[in-house]
Design a protein around this motif. Sequence first.
Motif, PDB file in Angstrom:
ATOM      1  N   GLN A 106       0.844  -1.185   0.000  1.00  0.00           N
ATOM      2  CA  GLN A 106       0.000   0.000   0.000  1.00  0.00           C
ATOM      3  C   GLN A 106       0.878   1.232   0.000  1.00  0.00           C
ATOM      4  O   GLN A 106       1.813   1.359   0.788  1.00  0.00           O
ATOM      5  N   ARG A 107       0.588   2.137  -0.943  1.00  0.00           N
ATOM      6  CA  ARG A 107       1.260   3.446  -1.022  1.00  0.00           C
ATOM      7  C   ARG A 107       0.148   4.479  -0.946  1.00  0.00           C
ATOM      8  O   ARG A 107      -0.611   4.644  -1.896  1.00  0.00           O
ATOM      9  N   GLY A 108       0.060   5.150   0.181  1.00  0.00           N
ATOM     10  CA  GLY A 108      -1.047   6.086   0.370  1.00  0.00           C
ATOM     11  C   GLY A 108      -2.345   5.304   0.301  1.00  0.00           C
ATOM     12  O   GLY A 108      -2.532   4.328   1.029  1.00  0.00           O
ATOM     13  N   GLN A 109      -3.230   5.694  -0.598  1.00  0.00           N
ATOM     14  CA  GLN A 109      -4.488   4.971  -0.757  1.00  0.00           C
ATOM     15  C   GLN A 109      -4.439   3.986  -1.923  1.00  0.00           C
ATOM     16  O   GLN A 109      -5.434   3.336  -2.222  1.00  0.00           O
ATOM     17  N   LEU A 110      -3.306   3.878  -2.555  1.00  0.00           N
ATOM     18  CA  LEU A 110      -3.125   2.932  -3.649  1.00  0.00           C
ATOM     19  C   LEU A 110      -2.771   1.564  -3.067  1.00  0.00           C
ATOM     20  O   LEU A 110      -1.762   1.415  -2.389  1.00  0.00           O
ATOM     21  N   VAL A 111      -3.627   0.591  -3.309  1.00  0.00           N
ATOM     22  CA  VAL A 111      -3.412  -0.755  -2.789  1.00  0.00           C
ATOM     23  C   VAL A 111      -3.079  -1.667  -3.965  1.00  0.00           C
ATOM     24  O   VAL A 111      -3.829  -1.723  -4.938  1.00  0.00           O
ATOM     25  N   MET A 112      -1.934  -2.352  -3.851  1.00  0.00           N
ATOM     26  CA  MET A 112      -1.464  -3.198  -4.950  1.00  0.00           C
ATOM     27  C   MET A 112      -1.084  -4.575  -4.425  1.00  0.00           C
ATOM     28  O   MET A 112      -0.925  -4.774  -3.222  1.00  0.00           O
ATOM     29  N   GLN A 113      -0.911  -5.470  -5.345  1.00  0.00           N
ATOM     30  CA  GLN A 113      -0.388  -6.798  -5.055  1.00  0.00           C
ATOM     31  C   GLN A 113       0.886  -6.949  -5.884  1.00  0.00           C
ATOM     32  O   GLN A 113       0.853  -6.886  -7.107  1.00  0.00           O
ATOM     33  N   ALA A 114       2.031  -7.127  -5.221  1.00  0.00           N
ATOM     34  CA  ALA A 114       3.291  -7.361  -5.926  1.00  0.00           C
ATOM     35  C   ALA A 114       3.485  -8.865  -6.031  1.00  0.00           C
ATOM     36  O   ALA A 114       3.448  -9.571  -5.026  1.00  0.00           O
ATOM     37  N   SER A 115       3.652  -9.361  -7.248  1.00  0.00           N
ATOM     38  CA  SER A 115       3.942 -10.778  -7.484  1.00  0.00           C
ATOM     39  C   SER A 115       5.354 -10.867  -8.041  1.00  0.00           C
ATOM     40  O   SER A 115       5.640 -10.325  -9.112  1.00  0.00           O
ATOM     41  N   ILE A 116       6.221 -11.544  -7.305  1.00  0.00           N
ATOM     42  CA  ILE A 116       7.634 -11.642  -7.677  1.00  0.00           C
ATOM     43  C   ILE A 116       7.980 -13.114  -7.800  1.00  0.00           C
ATOM     44  O   ILE A 116       7.882 -13.865  -6.832  1.00  0.00           O
ATOM     45  N   THR A 117       8.378 -13.530  -9.006  1.00  0.00           N
ATOM     46  CA  THR A 117       8.740 -14.919  -9.253  1.00  0.00           C
ATOM     47  C   THR A 117      10.243 -15.079  -9.092  1.00  0.00           C
ATOM     48  O   THR A 117      11.019 -14.384  -9.757  1.00  0.00           O
ATOM     49  N   VAL A 118      10.643 -15.991  -8.209  1.00  0.00           N
ATOM     50  CA  VAL A 118      12.057 -16.253  -7.942  1.00  0.00           C
ATOM     51  C   VAL A 118      12.370 -17.653  -8.455  1.00  0.00           C
ATOM     52  O   VAL A 118      11.717 -18.632  -8.069  1.00  0.00           O
ATOM     53  N   GLY A 119      13.358 -17.745  -9.352  1.00  0.00           N
ATOM     54  CA  GLY A 119      13.723 -19.014  -9.968  1.00  0.00           C
ATOM     55  C   GLY A 119      14.731 -19.792  -9.150  1.00  0.00           C
ATOM     56  O   GLY A 119      15.249 -19.311  -8.138  1.00  0.00           O
ATOM     57  N   PRO A 120      15.051 -21.011  -9.610  1.00  0.00           N
ATOM     58  CA  PRO A 120      16.006 -21.850  -8.885  1.00  0.00           C
ATOM     59  C   PRO A 120      17.415 -21.269  -8.842  1.00  0.00           C
ATOM     60  O   PRO A 120      18.207 -21.643  -7.985  1.00  0.00           O
ATOM     61  N   ASP A 121      17.712 -20.314  -9.723  1.00  0.00           N
ATOM     62  CA  ASP A 121      19.024 -19.660  -9.702  1.00  0.00           C
ATOM     63  C   ASP A 121      19.054 -18.474  -8.734  1.00  0.00           C
ATOM     64  O   ASP A 121      20.017 -17.729  -8.684  1.00  0.00           O
ATOM     65  N   ARG A 122      17.961 -18.325  -7.975  1.00  0.00           N
ATOM     66  CA  ARG A 122      17.821 -17.276  -6.956  1.00  0.00           C
ATOM     67  C   ARG A 122      17.794 -15.878  -7.579  1.00  0.00           C
ATOM     68  O   ARG A 122      18.188 -14.897  -6.987  1.00  0.00           O
ATOM     69  N   ARG A 123      17.296 -15.784  -8.801  1.00  0.00           N
ATOM     70  CA  ARG A 123      17.127 -14.519  -9.510  1.00  0.00           C
ATOM     71  C   ARG A 123      15.632 -14.269  -9.703  1.00  0.00           C
ATOM     72  O   ARG A 123      14.843 -15.202  -9.809  1.00  0.00           O
TER      73      ARG A 123
END
Length: 180
Positions: free
Chosen positions: A117-134
């Motif tokens: 949440q940034r101020g009144q902006l509500v978001m969902q961050a989806s971050i995919t992490v691979g087996p190489d840890r990237r």
Amino acid sequence: MTATDARRPARLRRAARFAVAGFVASLLLATTACAKPAAPVSDDEAVAIATRFLDLFDAGQVEEAHEAFSVELRNTLSVEDLQATHAAYARRAPESTRGEPRVERIGDAAVVEVPVQRGQLVMQASITVGPDRRIEGLFYSLDEGPQAKPAPAADDADAPHADPEAAPDALPDADAGVAA
């Protein structure tokens, strides 16, 4: 003894060095080819990597955050694009708060979903992490929350007027994240 005979031992030594170097190179190549692929990333590792990315991104350290990306994602999402996204979000509110991360498995990769949440902006961050840890994928989506309710009809005289600060303005590409 001729000059050719005097050079013969040096030639043999050089040939022996090349043979040994070739043998060592062959062993290294064979070992690399037979090496096991990277182990799947654990949930704890994935959350740590995603959290570090979000910490760097929120702090405006976009170049450092960009270094966590896989080669494919770096080629897809430039530092300048990431900087522009950070600037757009930072204009909304300088600080962000985060909810509890949740991890979903997709093969050897982990998708870390973090409410932001940034101020009144509500978001969902989806971050995919691979087996190489990237980081192989990054996607921000706007959550449908109370701030997304439609404004009251303009012809309703008794209805309270919508506060322009209450609803978030559309951010460029806020719903169009990058997935690799």
